[in-house]
Write an enzyme that holds these catalytic residues in place. Structure first.
Site, PDB file in Angstrom:
ATOM      1  N   ASP A  92      31.720  33.645  35.476  1.00 32.70           N
ATOM      2  CA  ASP A  92      31.885  35.012  34.977  1.00 32.70           C
ATOM      3  C   ASP A  92      31.449  35.051  33.512  1.00 32.70           C
ATOM      4  O   ASP A  92      32.113  34.482  32.644  1.00 32.70           O
ATOM      5  CB  ASP A  92      33.358  35.433  35.095  1.00 32.70           C
ATOM      6  CG  ASP A  92      33.573  36.871  34.643  1.00 32.70           C
ATOM      7  OD1 ASP A  92      33.443  37.778  35.478  1.00 32.70           O
ATOM      8  OD2 ASP A  92      33.853  37.081  33.433  1.00 32.70           O
ATOM      9  N   HIS A 121      31.638  46.925  31.835  1.00 34.26           N
ATOM     10  CA  HIS A 121      32.626  46.074  31.163  1.00 34.26           C
ATOM     11  C   HIS A 121      33.932  46.813  30.824  1.00 34.26           C
ATOM     12  O   HIS A 121      35.024  46.284  30.991  1.00 34.26           O
ATOM     13  CB  HIS A 121      31.985  45.490  29.891  1.00 34.26           C
ATOM     14  CG  HIS A 121      32.563  44.191  29.451  1.00 34.26           C
ATOM     15  ND1 HIS A 121      31.811  43.206  28.836  1.00 34.26           N
ATOM     16  CD2 HIS A 121      33.816  43.698  29.521  1.00 34.26           C
ATOM     17  CE1 HIS A 121      32.589  42.171  28.559  1.00 34.26           C
ATOM     18  NE2 HIS A 121      33.810  42.445  28.954  1.00 34.26           N
ATOM     19  N   LYS A 138      28.018  41.594  32.869  1.00 35.30           N
ATOM     20  CA  LYS A 138      28.604  42.924  32.642  1.00 35.30           C
ATOM     21  C   LYS A 138      27.777  43.749  31.652  1.00 35.30           C
ATOM     22  O   LYS A 138      27.178  43.194  30.722  1.00 35.30           O
ATOM     23  CB  LYS A 138      30.032  42.773  32.073  1.00 35.30           C
ATOM     24  CG  LYS A 138      30.873  41.732  32.806  1.00 35.30           C
ATOM     25  CD  LYS A 138      32.320  41.690  32.372  1.00 35.30           C
ATOM     26  CE  LYS A 138      33.043  40.510  32.999  1.00 35.30           C
ATOM     27  NZ  LYS A 138      32.956  39.254  32.244  1.00 35.30           N
ATOM     28  N   TYR A 186      29.198  38.333  25.685  1.00 36.14           N
ATOM     29  CA  TYR A 186      29.658  36.972  25.359  1.00 36.14           C
ATOM     30  C   TYR A 186      28.568  36.152  24.659  1.00 36.14           C
ATOM     31  O   TYR A 186      28.852  35.092  24.106  1.00 36.14           O
ATOM     32  CB  TYR A 186      30.125  36.201  26.612  1.00 36.14           C
ATOM     33  CG  TYR A 186      31.252  36.847  27.401  1.00 36.14           C
ATOM     34  CD1 TYR A 186      31.970  37.927  26.900  1.00 36.14           C
ATOM     35  CD2 TYR A 186      31.604  36.370  28.655  1.00 36.14           C
ATOM     36  CE1 TYR A 186      32.990  38.529  27.638  1.00 36.14           C
ATOM     37  CE2 TYR A 186      32.630  36.961  29.392  1.00 36.14           C
ATOM     38  CZ  TYR A 186      33.310  38.037  28.883  1.00 36.14           C
ATOM     39  OH  TYR A 186      34.320  38.618  29.618  1.00 36.14           O
TER      40      TYR A 186
HETATM   41  P1  NAD Z   1      42.593  32.573  30.105  1.00 35.14           P
HETATM   42  O1  NAD Z   1      43.854  33.216  30.528  1.00 35.14           O
HETATM   43  O2  NAD Z   1      41.667  32.017  31.117  1.00 35.14           O
HETATM   44  O3  NAD Z   1      43.015  31.460  29.061  1.00 35.14           O
HETATM   45  C1  NAD Z   1      42.096  30.536  28.536  1.00 35.14           C
HETATM   46  C2  NAD Z   1      42.821  29.667  27.525  1.00 35.14           C
HETATM   47  O4  NAD Z   1      43.979  29.088  28.136  1.00 35.14           O
HETATM   48  C3  NAD Z   1      41.960  28.487  27.092  1.00 35.14           C
HETATM   49  O5  NAD Z   1      41.188  28.843  25.971  1.00 35.14           O
HETATM   50  C4  NAD Z   1      43.006  27.442  26.771  1.00 35.14           C
HETATM   51  O6  NAD Z   1      43.484  27.636  25.469  1.00 35.14           O
HETATM   52  C5  NAD Z   1      44.104  27.752  27.746  1.00 35.14           C
HETATM   53  N1  NAD Z   1      44.043  26.902  28.958  1.00 35.14           N
HETATM   54  C6  NAD Z   1      43.133  26.940  29.965  1.00 35.14           C
HETATM   55  N2  NAD Z   1      43.433  26.049  30.918  1.00 35.14           N
HETATM   56  C7  NAD Z   1      44.569  25.430  30.504  1.00 35.14           C
HETATM   57  C8  NAD Z   1      45.366  24.422  31.062  1.00 35.14           C
HETATM   58  N3  NAD Z   1      45.087  23.860  32.235  1.00 35.14           N
HETATM   59  N4  NAD Z   1      46.466  24.016  30.352  1.00 35.14           N
HETATM   60  C9  NAD Z   1      46.775  24.597  29.180  1.00 35.14           C
HETATM   61  N5  NAD Z   1      46.060  25.564  28.605  1.00 35.14           N
HETATM   62  C10 NAD Z   1      44.961  25.988  29.266  1.00 35.14           C
HETATM   63  O7  NAD Z   1      41.857  33.629  29.139  1.00 35.14           O
HETATM   64  P2  NAD Z   1      40.426  34.262  28.974  1.00 35.14           P
HETATM   65  O8  NAD Z   1      39.390  33.283  28.595  1.00 35.14           O
HETATM   66  O9  NAD Z   1      40.638  35.417  28.063  1.00 35.14           O
HETATM   67  O10 NAD Z   1      40.105  34.858  30.415  1.00 35.14           O
HETATM   68  C11 NAD Z   1      39.355  34.185  31.398  1.00 35.14           C
HETATM   69  C12 NAD Z   1      38.051  34.884  31.656  1.00 35.14           C
HETATM   70  O11 NAD Z   1      38.266  36.253  31.989  1.00 35.14           O
HETATM   71  C13 NAD Z   1      37.142  34.973  30.433  1.00 35.14           C
HETATM   72  O12 NAD Z   1      36.523  33.741  30.122  1.00 35.14           O
HETATM   73  C14 NAD Z   1      36.192  36.051  30.883  1.00 35.14           C
HETATM   74  O13 NAD Z   1      35.247  35.516  31.804  1.00 35.14           O
HETATM   75  C15 NAD Z   1      37.138  37.013  31.568  1.00 35.14           C
HETATM   76  N6  NAD Z   1      37.576  38.107  30.656  1.00 35.14           N
HETATM   77  C16 NAD Z   1      37.155  39.367  30.935  1.00 35.14           C
HETATM   78  C17 NAD Z   1      37.530  40.432  30.133  1.00 35.14           C
HETATM   79  C18 NAD Z   1      37.066  41.809  30.464  1.00 35.14           C
HETATM   80  O14 NAD Z   1      37.254  42.727  29.650  1.00 35.14           O
HETATM   81  N7  NAD Z   1      36.477  42.013  31.608  1.00 35.14           N
HETATM   82  C19 NAD Z   1      38.360  40.221  29.013  1.00 35.14           C
HETATM   83  C20 NAD Z   1      38.788  38.927  28.753  1.00 35.14           C
HETATM   84  C21 NAD Z   1      38.404  37.885  29.590  1.00 35.14           C
END
Ligand code: NAD
Length: 279
Positions: free
Chosen positions: A49, A112, A79, A54
């Protein structure tokens, strides 16, 4: 190592299936992205994704090609950013994204954010409908749409988005919006599935983790899978990439699901979709 065959798929309209689990690359620097995606592919991930906003579409495309696997093995989402909304600019934006990815099509293209103050999401949706008909996106959907935005694009075009990608985690469970999706036949994608790590110290979650001999992240990701959400947690750490995909060999009990349901706070970590246009 989890093999990609263990990851369940969910059917989208038009005979397309989406792997329920993947990798998100928000806030992954371009120079880190190729290695991050390579490690994920080695761990069994086939669904990535990304987004124009990004800044790492080119690197996602490079990593996919460098894997040597056939393009058809992957599910790639990108997106349309808020500045690119509007019929002509959204059409151009998808072509720019495909150029950056060096791909002939994406598997899923999303609006988005609704950015309601711009009032351009309906004409943007029309551009996505045509892009899908032209074969540039196998499936089309939206992100951060509230019920009123969903109903408006469906009413005005007759086309229902395949997915709505929304902030969703144990502290923001979105029961109302998930019900709305179920009624409309829209698949729920959960962004920030781990609330960027915020939910991982929650006592209800850590105690369930101890019971199963799993980590808190694995419990939260398993909870999403059992709810029927599509998830793509972000991690640039190789061990965590393996940890996060290793959630297909256990189940949560009804009582454990109820314990997680009880930690909901209705608390966002990200912007309010009714207000947000740009950072
Ligand atoms: P997430 O909830 O996936 O959290 C990621 C963070 O959690 C990492 O940076 C790390 O610090 C921690 N983490 C990950 N795995 C872990 C583990 N096993 N143990 C401990 N800590 C851990 O947050 P995100 O990156 O904001 O969301 C995931 C994806 O969602 C994004 O990469 C993106 O692709 C998507 N996203 C979309 C939108 C949108 O507006 N459509 C907004 C935000 C994110």
């Amino acid at each position: 190592m989890a093999s990609s065959t263990e990851i369940p798929s969910i059917a989208l309209a038009g005979d397309i299936s989406i792997p329920q689990f993947g990798l998100g690359v928000f806030q992954v620097a371009p120079e880190e992205t190729i290695e991050n995606v390579r490690h994920a592919i080695e761990a069994g991930y086939r669904h990535i994704d990304t987004a124009e906003a990004y800044g790492n579409e080119a690197q996602v495309g490079q990593a996919v090609r460098a894997s040597g696997l056939d393009r058809s093995e992957f599910f790639i989402t990108t997106k349309c950013w808020n500045d690119d909304q509007g019929y002509d600019s959204a059409t151009r934006a998808l072509k720019t994204s495909l150029g950056q990815l060096e791909m002939e099509h994406v598997d899923l293209y999303l609006i988005h954010w609704p950015a309601p103050s711009q009032d351009r999401y309906v004409e943007t949706w029309r551009a996505l409908i045509e892009a899908q008909q032209a074969g540039l996106a196998r499936a089309i959907g939206v992100s951060n749409f509230q019920p009123a935005h969903l109903r408006r694009i469906i009413d005005e075009t007759g086309v229902t988005p395949a997915v709505n990608q929304i902030e969703l985690h144990p502290y923001l469970q979105q029961a109302g919006l998930r019900r709305e999706h179920a009624d409309l036949g829209i698949v729920t994608q959960a962004w920030s599935p781990l609330a960027q790590g915020l939910v991982l110290d929650d006592p209800a979650i850590t105690s369930i983790a101890a019971e199963h001999g799993k980590t808190a992240a694995q419990i939260v990701l398993r909870w999403h899978i059992e709810l029927g959400n599509v998830v793509f947690p972000k991690s640039v750490t190789v061990e965590r990439l393996h940890e996060n995909i290793d959630v297909f060999d256990f189940e949560l009990s009804a009582d454990e699901l109820a314990q997680i349901e009880a930690v909901d706070r209705g608390e966002r970590t990200g912007p309010d979709p009714d207000e947000f246009t740009r950072p």
